[in-house]
Design a protein around this motif. Structure first.
Motif, mmCIF file in Angstrom:
data_model
loop_
_atom_site.group_PDB
_atom_site.id
_atom_site.type_symbol
_atom_site.label_atom_id
_atom_site.label_comp_id
_atom_site.label_asym_id
_atom_site.label_seq_id
_atom_site.Cartn_x
_atom_site.Cartn_y
_atom_site.Cartn_z
ATOM 1 N N ILE A 74 0.845 -1.200 0.000
ATOM 2 C CA ILE A 74 0.000 0.000 0.000
ATOM 3 C C ILE A 74 0.877 1.246 0.000
ATOM 4 O O ILE A 74 1.823 1.358 0.787
ATOM 5 C CB ILE A 74 -0.935 0.013 1.229
ATOM 6 C CG1 ILE A 74 -1.853 -1.211 1.203
ATOM 7 C CG2 ILE A 74 -1.760 1.293 1.271
ATOM 8 C CD1 ILE A 74 -2.713 -1.349 2.451
ATOM 9 N N SER A 75 0.551 2.202 -0.870
ATOM 10 C CA SER A 75 1.280 3.465 -0.921
ATOM 11 C C SER A 75 0.390 4.657 -0.623
ATOM 12 O O SER A 75 0.873 5.790 -0.508
ATOM 13 C CB SER A 75 1.929 3.650 -2.303
ATOM 14 O OG SER A 75 2.844 2.611 -2.569
ATOM 15 N N ASP A 76 -0.933 4.410 -0.510
ATOM 16 C CA ASP A 76 -1.892 5.485 -0.247
ATOM 17 C C ASP A 76 -1.827 5.863 1.232
ATOM 18 O O ASP A 76 -2.109 5.051 2.111
ATOM 19 C CB ASP A 76 -3.301 5.006 -0.609
ATOM 20 C CG ASP A 76 -4.325 6.135 -0.517
ATOM 21 O OD1 ASP A 76 -3.997 7.188 0.064
ATOM 22 O OD2 ASP A 76 -5.454 5.962 -1.013
ATOM 23 N N VAL A 126 -3.747 7.783 2.964
ATOM 24 C CA VAL A 126 -5.063 7.744 3.629
ATOM 25 C C VAL A 126 -5.368 6.333 4.123
ATOM 26 O O VAL A 126 -5.815 6.136 5.261
ATOM 27 C CB VAL A 126 -6.167 8.235 2.664
ATOM 28 C CG1 VAL A 126 -7.547 8.092 3.317
ATOM 29 C CG2 VAL A 126 -5.912 9.676 2.265
ATOM 30 N N LYS A 127 -5.109 5.331 3.288
ATOM 31 C CA LYS A 127 -5.365 3.943 3.684
ATOM 32 C C LYS A 127 -4.440 3.517 4.821
ATOM 33 O O LYS A 127 -4.855 2.839 5.759
ATOM 34 C CB LYS A 127 -5.176 3.013 2.476
ATOM 35 C CG LYS A 127 -6.263 3.141 1.416
ATOM 36 C CD LYS A 127 -6.035 2.139 0.292
ATOM 37 C CE LYS A 127 -7.125 2.250 -0.766
ATOM 38 N NZ LYS A 127 -6.901 1.312 -1.898
#
Length: 772
Positions: free
Chosen positions: A246-248, A250-251
């Motif tokens: 994951i690079s987001d 927000v997530k």
């Protein structure tokens, strides 16, 4: 919540906390319930809460205040809170005990102890909880008494406390409670705790109980608990593995806010890989987490972010034509970043707050300086030390203590740290941690610590590791009375104690020490001879009597590990006389000894030849040899701090070696010559050779592994000559490491020395200013 607290108007908070409306006062207290004592506004809010407590009369509000003041305060609020333990409302007493339990001071113990015998279930349970971090044995005894009580309220309160702690000893009690409990509410609470907080160790314990009580009526319940834990662990493992993809931001923030401690740690490690400054607010919040692993991962990620910011600034400042100009001493990181355009991240990052955290943690990597001293702790953060030593993991507590060996007696906060460690000795139950504490107390302490070290060295009921490290600690204290304490242990029957006594006593009385170690090498006990070899190696003495002892033990010994230690000791201390002795022995040596003798001969010859070459170069320098011209060019090169100096495709034979050396000694430019690859594949800047060698003795396998890989990098690009003997010795000791991977990396690094491929340089002013 933390972000809201940072934006809080303290004036408005003061007004609401003194409101005439009890509801407003309760809401104001609840608004800071999740505040950490490491938060920026914690001190101001604590001061207002204390003022409010002085005038508060509502028992419900008083109970909230005492609990929160204990959470945010330290030992200075003990006197204030202590008087509320005699309040007529039992709710106030119970919450005050809960607040006291969050203050890590040994002064809490005598205050809390009387309430372990209270007739009120909440008070008794909270007293046990308050005492658990300081004296777990006594606290567990009272909780065990409560879960076996006939009164359901006592069992319920005990179940609540056990569920709130939920470490392995508490989970054992919860399993016992489930087996015997009939109340449905207590059963639900206990089962839910094991399902949500249990791990592989919990599953193993439950399965043992099932085997032992195969006909138990609650067998089905235990099977369902095991199934629930397994499903949760599988889901967590899948989530942890997915975090790396994951690079987001927000997530990742959402996972951090709702995930387990392991998931939070993985989020911080992922943010380390990404290195984006937009993650700084989240990482700043993570540095206040109660879990040690999360805090350290967050600090590591913050350092990496600032490292990238610094590198970006240097890259943008570089001219596309030719090497960049020399970087002036200023500005500092704060100034460099304040000159950058505003961040695109919404919410307005307050870099000054984050810098305060980074300045207290490991500094961000920067371009190496030629006059940089070996890295040491500049200040000991007592808040982090206290939190680290309250960790349930003995390995992490030992690691926290070992890090203090980076400090010196001049480090800020060292006296307070030593005082706290001495206090901690009385409540620490794990021998591994206690032995490390004694070693640090001796290393950083003074004459005032002699008494406590003597006590632990002489206590025959203690683990031998503890007594041996107490002697090691005594050896670091420069006082004449120390030898009188050490002297009796030179005749001790335990190999570790006797070896540490020898090492500590050698510089004080070589003759008596010599007799003790002579007895050790003649022992029929392999462990005693092994410790003797270790002691001889650690003495690093060129005294002919000591070298003769090494030769005597080498000749008679048949144990491979001991022979290997002696081989390295004789190689390191080797001179012409030892070379002659070895050459005489080689002809009639056994098949076992012959390769070791040959190794000693080869290494001594190599050392003698290197010294001859070295002296030749030194003489040439003094006579104005052409090497002087090279030095002048090299100094000019260092002063300009070029990023990259490409080598010619076909260098002339007489200059190719020089160009290669210059190339290898560059700063951390595009080719990353001053960086090394760590065990996890990431790259880190090289510290001084001394700093990496110090980490060879670290209790954490990963730290030892990375230290060896850093030294291997030094051997490839240029190791300072004065570190060569110590590197050789430490690599040899690492060949016997408990970790297979550490042994393999140590062997690979050692092969560079054995095959004469190691690059050794003479340093003049720093690690980059020298010649081959």
């Amino acid at each position: 919540m933390e972000d809201l607290i940072l934006e809080m108007d303290l004036g408005q908070f003061a007004k609401r906390i003194s409101s005439q409306n009890p509801k407003d006062r309760i809401e104001t207290i609840e608004s800071v319930r999740d505040l950490s004592k490491k938060s920026i506004k914690a001190k101001e809010i604590l001061s207002m809460l204390i003022s409010a407590l002085d005038t508060e009369e509502d028992p419900q509000i008083i109970s909230r205040l005492t609990k929160l003041i204990g959470k945010l305060g330290d030992s200075t609020v003990l006197t204030l809170l202590k008087k509320f333990l005699w309040h007529p409302d039992s709710r106030v007493v119970a919450n005050t005990l809960e607040g006291l339990g969050q203050i890590y001071s040994l002064d809490v113990i005598p205050i809390v102890l009387p309430f372990l015998n209270s007739s009120d279930n909440r008070i008794k349970a909270n007293a046990a909880r308050a005492l658990y971090g300081l004296n777990p044995t006594t606290a567990l005894g009272k909780l065990s008494e409560m879960i076996n009580s006939e009164e359901v309220f006592f069992r319920d309160s005990a179940a609540y406390i056990l569920a709130s702690i939920a470490d392995p000893p508490c989970q054992d009690m919860l399993i016992e409670l489930i087996m015997n409990e009939s109340d449905m509410e207590i059963l639900k609470k206990s089962i839910s705790t094991l399902c949500n907080k249990g791990d592989e160790l919990t599953i193993e314990k439950i399965r043992k109980v099932n085997q032992q009580y195969a006909d138990h009526p609650k067998l089905k319940i235990f099977n369902e608990i095991v199934e629930s834990i397994e499903q949760r662990l599988q889901a967590q493992m899948a989530n942890v593995q997915n975090i790396g993809k994951i690079s987001d931001l927000v997530k990742l923030t959402e996972i951090f806010n709702n995930g387990s401690n392991k998931e939070k740690e993985q989020v911080c490690l992922r943010l380390f890989d990404i290195g984006d400054e937009g993650s700084l607010p989240l990482l700043k919040r993570a540095t206040n987490d109660e879990d040690n692993a999360i805090r350290y991962a967050a600090k590591k990620a913050i350092n990496n972010v600032f490292c990238k910011i610094s590198q970006k600034n240097r890259t943008s400042a570089a001219s596309p034509f030719g090497p960049p100009p020399a970087v002036p001493p200023g500005p500092k990181l704060r100034d460099a970043r304040s000159a950058r355009p505003p961040s695109v991240v919404t919410g307005g990052l307050d870099f000054s707050d984050i810098l305060d955290i980074v300045e207290k943690s490991d500094p961000a990597p920067a371009a190496p300086k030629t006059d940089e001293a070996p890295r040491q702790l500049e200040e000991i953060d007592m808040a982090f030390l206290v939190l680290d030593l309250s960790n349930n993991s003995a390995a992490l507590r030992a690691e926290a203590v070992s890090k203090l060996l980076y400090a010196t007696r001049e480090t800020r906060g060292v006296k307070e740290a030593v005082k706290y460690l001495v206090e901690r000795l009385h409540v620490e139950s794990e021998p591994q941690v206690k032995s490390q504490i004694l070693r640090v107390v001796g290393t950083l302490g003074s004459k005032s610590e002699i008494a406590i070290l003597k006590k632990y060295a002489e206590d025959e009921t203690l683990d031998y590791r503890i007594r041996a490290n107490a002697l090691e600690g005594l050896g670091f204290i420069d006082a004449p009375e120390v030898f009188d304490i050490i002297c009796p242990f030179l005749k001790h029957s335990d190999n570790r104690i006797k070896a540490n006594a020898v090492i500590a006593a050698w510089k004080r009385n070589p003759d008596l020490t010599f007799n003790a170690i002579s007895d050790m090498i003649k022992s029929s006990n392999v462990a005693m001879r092994d410790s003797a070899a270790y002691g001889l190696l650690m003495l690093k003495s060129h005294d002919r009597k000591i070298i003769n002892l090494m030769l005597e033990l080498f000749i008679r010994e048949t144990t491979t590990d001991i022979i290997l230690k002696l081989t390295q000791g004789l190689s390191i201390l080797g001179d012409e006389q030892i070379l002659l002795d070895m050459q005489k022995m080689l002809a009639n040596a056994s098949a076992l000894k012959k390769p070791y003798i040959q190794t000693i001969i080869d290494k001594i010859k190599h050392k003698i030849d290197s010294l001859k070459n070295f002296n030749t170069l030194e003489a040439a320098r003094e006579k104005g040899h052409e090497m002087t011209d090279f030095d002048a060019q090299f100094e000019e090169y260092v002063s300009k701090q070029p990023r990259h100096e490409p080598k010619a495709e076909h260098p002339a034979p007489e200059t190719g070696r020089k160009k290669e050396i210059t190339h290898n000694m560059q700063g951390p430019g595009e080719n990353g010559q001053n960086f090394y690859e760590k065990a996890d594949g990431t790259h880190a800047p090289l510290k001084s050779a001394e700093a990496h060698l110090f980490e060879f003795n670290h209790p954490d396998e990963k730290v030892r592994l990375n230290a060896i890989m850093a030294i291997q990098r030094y051997l490839s690009i240029g190791l300072p000559h004065e570190n060569f003997n110590q590197v050789e010795m430490m690599l040899t000791l690492s060949l016997n490491d408990a970790s297979l991977r550490v042994r393999k990396e140590a062997f690979d690094a050692y092969q560079l020395i054995q095959t004469h491929r190691a690059v050794i340089i003479k340093t003049k002013k720093g690690p980059q200013d020298g010649d081959i």
